[in-house]
Design an enzyme around this catalytic site. Sequence first.
Site, mmCIF file in Angstrom:
data_model
loop_
_atom_site.group_PDB
_atom_site.id
_atom_site.type_symbol
_atom_site.label_atom_id
_atom_site.label_comp_id
_atom_site.label_asym_id
_atom_site.label_seq_id
_atom_site.Cartn_x
_atom_site.Cartn_y
_atom_site.Cartn_z
ATOM 1 N N SER A 49 0.823 -1.219 0.000
ATOM 2 C CA SER A 49 0.000 0.000 0.000
ATOM 3 C C SER A 49 0.851 1.261 0.000
ATOM 4 C CB SER A 49 -0.880 -0.032 1.261
ATOM 5 O OG SER A 49 -1.217 1.270 1.671
ATOM 6 N N GLY A 50 0.483 2.203 -0.856
ATOM 7 C CA GLY A 50 1.181 3.489 -0.871
ATOM 8 C C GLY A 50 0.975 4.229 0.437
ATOM 9 N N LEU A 51 -0.268 4.199 0.932
ATOM 10 C CA LEU A 51 -0.576 4.881 2.188
ATOM 11 C C LEU A 51 0.281 4.338 3.327
ATOM 12 C CD1 LEU A 51 -2.403 6.670 4.040
ATOM 13 C CD2 LEU A 51 -3.935 4.703 4.210
ATOM 14 N N ASP A 61 0.771 10.366 2.382
ATOM 15 C CA ASP A 61 0.500 9.621 1.147
ATOM 16 C C ASP A 61 0.368 10.626 -0.008
ATOM 17 O OD1 ASP A 61 -0.153 7.623 -0.616
ATOM 18 O OD2 ASP A 61 -2.226 7.384 0.095
ATOM 19 N N ASP A 88 1.029 -0.667 -5.036
ATOM 20 C CA ASP A 88 0.250 0.534 -5.291
ATOM 21 C C ASP A 88 1.202 1.534 -5.955
ATOM 22 O OD1 ASP A 88 -1.099 2.894 -5.140
ATOM 23 O OD2 ASP A 88 -1.455 2.829 -2.969
ATOM 24 N N ASP A 90 0.515 4.384 -7.235
ATOM 25 C CA ASP A 90 -0.030 5.752 -7.251
ATOM 26 C C ASP A 90 -0.321 6.159 -8.699
ATOM 27 O OD1 ASP A 90 0.085 5.828 -4.509
ATOM 28 O OD2 ASP A 90 2.057 6.782 -4.436
ATOM 29 N N GLU A 117 -3.289 4.730 -10.739
ATOM 30 C CA GLU A 117 -4.587 5.399 -10.609
ATOM 31 C C GLU A 117 -4.642 6.622 -11.511
ATOM 32 O OE1 GLU A 117 -3.928 5.660 -6.420
ATOM 33 O OE2 GLU A 117 -3.713 7.844 -6.437
ATOM 34 N N LYS A 123 0.173 12.862 -6.048
ATOM 35 C CA LYS A 123 -1.179 12.402 -5.720
ATOM 36 C C LYS A 123 -1.596 12.818 -4.309
ATOM 37 C CE LYS A 123 -2.156 9.161 -3.508
ATOM 38 N NZ LYS A 123 -2.115 7.704 -3.466
ATOM 39 N N ASN A 125 -4.228 11.220 -1.174
ATOM 40 C CA ASN A 125 -4.988 10.018 -0.831
ATOM 41 C C ASN A 125 -6.461 10.211 -1.178
ATOM 42 O OD1 ASN A 125 -6.706 8.370 1.326
ATOM 43 N ND2 ASN A 125 -4.771 7.294 0.950
ATOM 44 N N SER A 126 -7.065 9.154 -1.683
ATOM 45 C CA SER A 126 -8.433 9.242 -2.197
ATOM 46 C C SER A 126 -9.455 9.615 -1.136
ATOM 47 C CB SER A 126 -8.827 7.900 -2.812
ATOM 48 O OG SER A 126 -7.938 7.569 -3.839
ATOM 49 N N ARG A 161 -6.633 1.854 -12.011
ATOM 50 C CA ARG A 161 -7.570 2.198 -10.929
ATOM 51 C C ARG A 161 -8.404 3.406 -11.345
ATOM 52 N NH1 ARG A 161 -5.464 3.260 -4.829
ATOM 53 N NH2 ARG A 161 -6.705 5.099 -4.319
ATOM 54 N N HIS A 192 -12.783 2.118 -7.347
ATOM 55 C CA HIS A 192 -12.661 2.590 -5.965
ATOM 56 C C HIS A 192 -13.890 3.398 -5.575
ATOM 57 C CE1 HIS A 192 -10.455 2.719 -2.404
ATOM 58 N NE2 HIS A 192 -9.594 3.695 -2.634
HETATM 59 C C1 SPV Z 1 -3.461 2.542 -0.472
HETATM 60 O O1 SPV Z 1 -3.547 1.561 0.290
HETATM 61 O O2 SPV Z 1 -2.525 3.315 -0.460
HETATM 62 C C2 SPV Z 1 -4.535 2.794 -1.418
HETATM 63 C C3 SPV Z 1 -5.848 2.351 -1.102
HETATM 64 O O3 SPV Z 1 -4.292 3.416 -2.403
HETATM 65 S S1 SPV Z 1 -6.686 3.675 -0.443
HETATM 66 O O4 SPV Z 1 -5.905 4.232 0.625
HETATM 67 O O5 SPV Z 1 -7.914 3.065 -0.047
HETATM 68 O O6 SPV Z 1 -6.896 4.665 -1.486
HETATM 69 MG MG MG Z 2 -2.571 4.404 -2.379
#
Ligand code: SPV
Ligand code: MG
Length: 547
Positions: A49-51, A61, A88, A90, A117, A123, A125-126, A161, A192
Amino acid sequence: MGADIVRENRFSALRRLITSADLSFLMEAHNGLSAKIVQEAGFRGIWASGLTMSASLGLRDSNEASWTQVMDVLEYMADATGLPILVDGDTGHGNFNNVRRFVRKLCERGVAGVCIEDKLFPKTNSFIGEEQPLADVDEFCGRIKAGKDSQTHDDFTLIARVEALISGRGMEEALRRAEAYHAAGADAVLIHSKKAEASEIFGFMERWGNRAPVVIVPTMYYATPTELFRQAGVSTIIWANHLLRSAMTAMGETARRIHEDQSLIEVEGRVASVKDIFRLVGNAELEAAERRYLPEKPAARAIVLGAAKGELGEANPDQPKCMADIRGQSLLQRLVTTLKDSGARDVAVVRGYRKAAVTLKGVGLVDNDRFETTGEAYSLSLALDEHPEAETVVAYGDVLFRRYILDSLMSSKADIVIAVDALNLHRSDRAAIGQKRDLVAADHAYSGDYLDDEPARLLHMAHAAPSADAADMQGEWMGLARFSPTGAQWLREEIEALKAEGALEQADMPTLLTRLAAKHPVRVKYFTGHWMNINTLQDLADARNFQ
Ligand code: SPV
Ligand code: MG
């Protein structure tokens, strides 16, 4: 070669997970250790995971970690497990050109797939804010094509994504983008959503009609039963951040507890043990490799003095002390395991009292049939064979100690070195009062200073109960000594001298060591605890808690 095969398989393994008809799961990891934990739990793939990779570096993130720093984390994760990793990616760290280089490097490092994505670098975070700007569809398709054209492994997986639902562009836009990304060559799409229920996901699945595998991340709509996603035809579920989040909870609680208590007492036993760490990072493999690759030291041997009857009668009927059971293993078995682990491969046990009960695979047995009228030095003399030049460990048969104590004796340069507990003299518990122990007088006391490593030298040793006039005693011998080949030669000479004087049969170890110390340097190595001598029923009970 072996590693290459694992890497090859990882690419096809991820592809199978994503394309199979069954619902698959990827579990988040953010470093080598968490990757191992994912594998141990039984998952068949990892979401890098990027986060959480950013957060575990203390970063946001927001592409604050450079792509090469992410690559370093991925390398640790790929080395730590055989599982396929979907990273991930990004936005792909820039435009099509950055995606090309990223994908080539991922293939090189054995990372089986990437998810990019349709947002803009850097980026966000979503789950932060609303209506984040999206990439132009054609530009993003260029990133997908560039990625697919750059993969150096046929089974590398690229997932596109779609952020249209998250950024409020609606279902039509989501479908339009998913279709375009699929046509550009994406192997799957990740749709997502940040709604608390999964209506958007089910809506998308219905309209999408299984044109390509669909991946989802139910972080926000976690309450929806997994079975419904299976029925809807979802390919893969990503559990996106729950290892980092659970670690944060646990680490926070532990840190607060220790800070408040200024002690570890409440925490020990509730956290993973140091042994657990060793197991997870594979220390056993290193030990096996050391045996294979390091030049073999001439094997040390150990002599265990186990002839005495001891006083554990009722708790230990018909058995000598060394066979007392401690959590399913005899005291002797535990001792011998520690001796062997520390490099004393050839172990001889001198037995006497109820000798038939003293049995153990892989050790030599020496009988002292005169155990009732003879002492420790005599038992030892029976076990000294014709090879006095061998490095020799001598241990009482009724002691338990942590392995580092013996390791430390084994690495000493001294010809004779004995393990001495510096603090035990001050024990005030009932079991200690009036009990005879092997009291050590040395040329200087333990200072308690980490930096003080001046070697102490044995002056004399006595088997006695500590008393007020024992102020010149610096500690208690743990019943553990190591002799270099030269030291073993001196030991043999001293035993011969005792024999010539007619004093061998009655001599105990303190007498023997005191005589040796009069002629040769006997090094005292101080420790503070982490051992025990089993003399009483209480000791036996305590030993059951000894790790
Ligand atoms: C991550 O885990 O970094 C993701 C998923 O991209 S989310 O945080 O749900 O966007
Ligand atoms: Mg991410």
